[in-house]
Enzyme design. Sequence first.
Site, PDB file in Angstrom:
ATOM      1  N   ARG A  99     -12.457  13.595   8.151  1.00 11.11           N
ATOM      2  CA  ARG A  99     -13.399  14.292   7.560  1.00 11.11           C
ATOM      3  C   ARG A  99     -14.826  13.619   7.550  1.00 11.11           C
ATOM      4  O   ARG A  99     -14.827  12.627   7.998  1.00 11.11           O
ATOM      5  CB  ARG A  99     -12.936  14.381   5.997  1.00 11.11           C
ATOM      6  CG  ARG A  99     -12.662  13.272   5.398  1.00 11.11           C
ATOM      7  CD  ARG A  99     -12.633  13.272   3.870  1.00 11.11           C
ATOM      8  NE  ARG A  99     -12.108  12.008   2.985  1.00 11.11           N
ATOM      9  CZ  ARG A  99     -12.940  11.139   2.907  1.00 11.11           C
ATOM     10  NH1 ARG A  99     -14.281  11.120   3.303  1.00 11.11           N
ATOM     11  NH2 ARG A  99     -12.375   9.997   2.300  1.00 11.11           N
ATOM     12  N   ARG A 122     -24.571   4.704  -3.961  1.00 10.42           N
ATOM     13  CA  ARG A 122     -23.903   5.892  -4.663  1.00 10.42           C
ATOM     14  C   ARG A 122     -24.285   5.748  -6.168  1.00 10.42           C
ATOM     15  O   ARG A 122     -24.107   4.918  -7.148  1.00 10.42           O
ATOM     16  CB  ARG A 122     -22.455   5.682  -4.657  1.00 10.42           C
ATOM     17  CG  ARG A 122     -21.838   5.847  -2.847  1.00 10.42           C
ATOM     18  CD  ARG A 122     -20.449   5.902  -3.122  1.00 10.42           C
ATOM     19  NE  ARG A 122     -19.937   5.936  -1.538  1.00 10.42           N
ATOM     20  CZ  ARG A 122     -18.566   6.341  -1.284  1.00 10.42           C
ATOM     21  NH1 ARG A 122     -17.781   6.627  -2.312  1.00 10.42           N
ATOM     22  NH2 ARG A 122     -18.191   6.118  -0.014  1.00 10.42           N
ATOM     23  N   HIS A 128     -15.351  -4.689   5.290  1.00 13.13           N
ATOM     24  CA  HIS A 128     -15.017  -3.197   5.429  1.00 13.13           C
ATOM     25  C   HIS A 128     -15.994  -2.457   6.535  1.00 13.13           C
ATOM     26  O   HIS A 128     -17.068  -2.402   6.149  1.00 13.13           O
ATOM     27  CB  HIS A 128     -14.854  -2.498   4.294  1.00 13.13           C
ATOM     28  CG  HIS A 128     -14.269  -1.038   4.357  1.00 13.13           C
ATOM     29  ND1 HIS A 128     -13.188  -0.574   3.692  1.00 13.13           N
ATOM     30  CD2 HIS A 128     -14.804  -0.078   5.044  1.00 13.13           C
ATOM     31  CE1 HIS A 128     -12.973   0.654   3.725  1.00 13.13           C
ATOM     32  NE2 HIS A 128     -13.827   1.011   5.063  1.00 13.13           N
ATOM     33  N   GLU A 186      -7.175   2.748   8.193  1.00 14.72           N
ATOM     34  CA  GLU A 186      -6.702   4.029   8.325  1.00 14.72           C
ATOM     35  C   GLU A 186      -7.709   4.945   8.897  1.00 14.72           C
ATOM     36  O   GLU A 186      -9.019   4.344   9.241  1.00 14.72           O
ATOM     37  CB  GLU A 186      -6.893   4.570   6.746  1.00 14.72           C
ATOM     38  CG  GLU A 186      -8.056   4.269   6.070  1.00 14.72           C
ATOM     39  CD  GLU A 186      -7.928   4.812   4.574  1.00 14.72           C
ATOM     40  OE1 GLU A 186      -7.091   5.631   4.313  1.00 14.72           O
ATOM     41  OE2 GLU A 186      -9.055   4.538   3.839  1.00 14.72           O
ATOM     42  N   LYS A 208       0.689  -1.373   0.144  1.00 12.02           N
ATOM     43  CA  LYS A 208       0.003  -0.145   0.118  1.00 12.02           C
ATOM     44  C   LYS A 208       0.935   1.085  -0.160  1.00 12.02           C
ATOM     45  O   LYS A 208       1.952   1.148   0.860  1.00 12.02           O
ATOM     46  CB  LYS A 208      -0.772   0.071   1.294  1.00 12.02           C
ATOM     47  CG  LYS A 208      -1.829  -1.170   1.357  1.00 12.02           C
ATOM     48  CD  LYS A 208      -2.895  -0.816   2.468  1.00 12.02           C
ATOM     49  CE  LYS A 208      -4.045  -1.837   2.781  1.00 12.02           C
ATOM     50  NZ  LYS A 208      -4.694  -1.460   3.959  1.00 12.02           N
ATOM     51  N   LYS A 256     -16.273   2.295  -2.685  1.00 10.72           N
ATOM     52  CA  LYS A 256     -17.459   1.841  -2.106  1.00 10.72           C
ATOM     53  C   LYS A 256     -18.549   2.102  -3.245  1.00 10.72           C
ATOM     54  O   LYS A 256     -18.712   3.222  -3.645  1.00 10.72           O
ATOM     55  CB  LYS A 256     -17.570   2.556  -1.032  1.00 10.72           C
ATOM     56  CG  LYS A 256     -16.446   2.232   0.154  1.00 10.72           C
ATOM     57  CD  LYS A 256     -16.668   3.260   1.332  1.00 10.72           C
ATOM     58  CE  LYS A 256     -15.348   3.191   2.337  1.00 10.72           C
ATOM     59  NZ  LYS A 256     -15.309   4.217   3.437  1.00 10.72           N
ATOM     60  N   ASN A 266     -10.248   8.461   8.345  1.00  8.20           N
ATOM     61  CA  ASN A 266     -10.329   9.595   7.659  1.00  8.20           C
ATOM     62  C   ASN A 266     -10.668  10.792   8.565  1.00  8.20           C
ATOM     63  O   ASN A 266     -11.857  10.707   9.189  1.00  8.20           O
ATOM     64  CB  ASN A 266     -11.464   9.192   6.738  1.00  8.20           C
ATOM     65  CG  ASN A 266     -11.059   8.441   5.296  1.00  8.20           C
ATOM     66  OD1 ASN A 266      -9.972   8.555   4.907  1.00  8.20           O
ATOM     67  ND2 ASN A 266     -11.870   7.235   5.310  1.00  8.20           N
TER      68      ASN A 266
END
Length: 450
Positions: A291, A337, A208, A287, A158, A237, A289
């Site tokens: 935000r 989405r 996830h 990780e 990664k 996603k 995020n």
Amino acid sequence: MFTKILIANRGEIALRVIRACREMGIASVAVHSTADSDAMHVRMADESICIGPASSTDSYLNKAAIISACEITGAQAVHPGYGFLSENEAFAQALEDHDITFIGPSAEHIRIMGDKITAKETAKALGIPVVPGSEGGVATYEDAIIAAESIGFPVIIKATAGGGGRGMKVAKNAKDLEVAFRTARSESKAAFGNDEVYIEKYLQKPRHIEIQVFGDGKGNAVHLGERDCSLQRRHQKVFEEAPGPAITPELRAKIGKICAEAVAKINYIGAGTVEFLYEDGEFFFIEMNTRLQVEHPVTEAIFGVDLVREQIRVAAGLGMSFTQDELEINGHAIEVRINAEKLPNFSPCPGKVRTFHAPGGLGVRMDSALYGGYSIPPYYDSLIGKLIVHGRDRPEALARLHRALGELIIDGIDTTVPLFHALLAEPDVQNGDYNIHWLEKWLDAKFGKN
């Protein structure tokens, strides 16, 4: 409280912030590129100002232009939405230097969590479980072999500055590793200007799972449960739900408490998401995020809170309007989405929308900046809308999603709506029995490699 906020973004998220501002009695300022002069967020805001040409580099990513827009309009704060400058340490610091409030975490927290290696080390130190992996970055192929053999194949390489699936490669054995290592470094350099990579254990069938956290910057923090975002294509996603079908109340309380206590320790302010891979009852940090997430509406639906309003409150120095004890899950929510993309290859499909009709009714929310006659520009992300449904339980939410998709009309362009009609017919999706590899395998079986 602020009297005027500038939204440094576009599309549906800009509208989302404008709506929160209006309910709070705060004037909003929309910034836009020349390509977005007729965009809905420009029409809806109290003021608007052009900050550059179509290229996002020269407009939505132009820090100086956005700061100048704040000074011209008298905006006291900036909400960055997601994407663009939302996790840019230099932007947050520049705003602070100009006495403008960044509605988000501190520049230091963005820096710490923006680098994947530093974020993992920080998470581990804060008591968050992490995926077994290399100690820091891996600079050479020889070091990569040593790290991979120590971890055990398969492994994933990664980019330390990565995101959106770029700079990520899987190696099933030592033979695969050399090509994967060099390709990941090359992709990372091209995408982020940084070729540093690290190596982690590649889990076989993980889900996830992400935990929504919120802090007031004064040592207080809460969690708002989890979202399952396992249905992904190329690490992007497409379908998110809350609560997660595989997470028990006991697991939720345990991992949520760990995450909330961790961000409280560092005096984190605002919304944040701690992302995990989950397999066989264990969580592994990947990780954080720093935000608002694209999928935040499903959390809002099941908890009955306005996360943007809370972001604005704590940025203005006010406390959170709820405590952990007051946060209770109500029902189930799902978001899909909607992208302007042509199936089966998911190629971008900008163009003029002849007709747009949003679905409605009980438990249905459509976040979109579309309108009939709008021309979708080719310069930005292909996300054109998010359809969110809420029901008393998961079966009701799925039925409501099926009904709402049938009501949605976007005429004139290709979209990913047919994908969701097809997914809802799949027993695995109906039962919530999927992992992060499920969708790609399904697409390969249905359409071949894409």
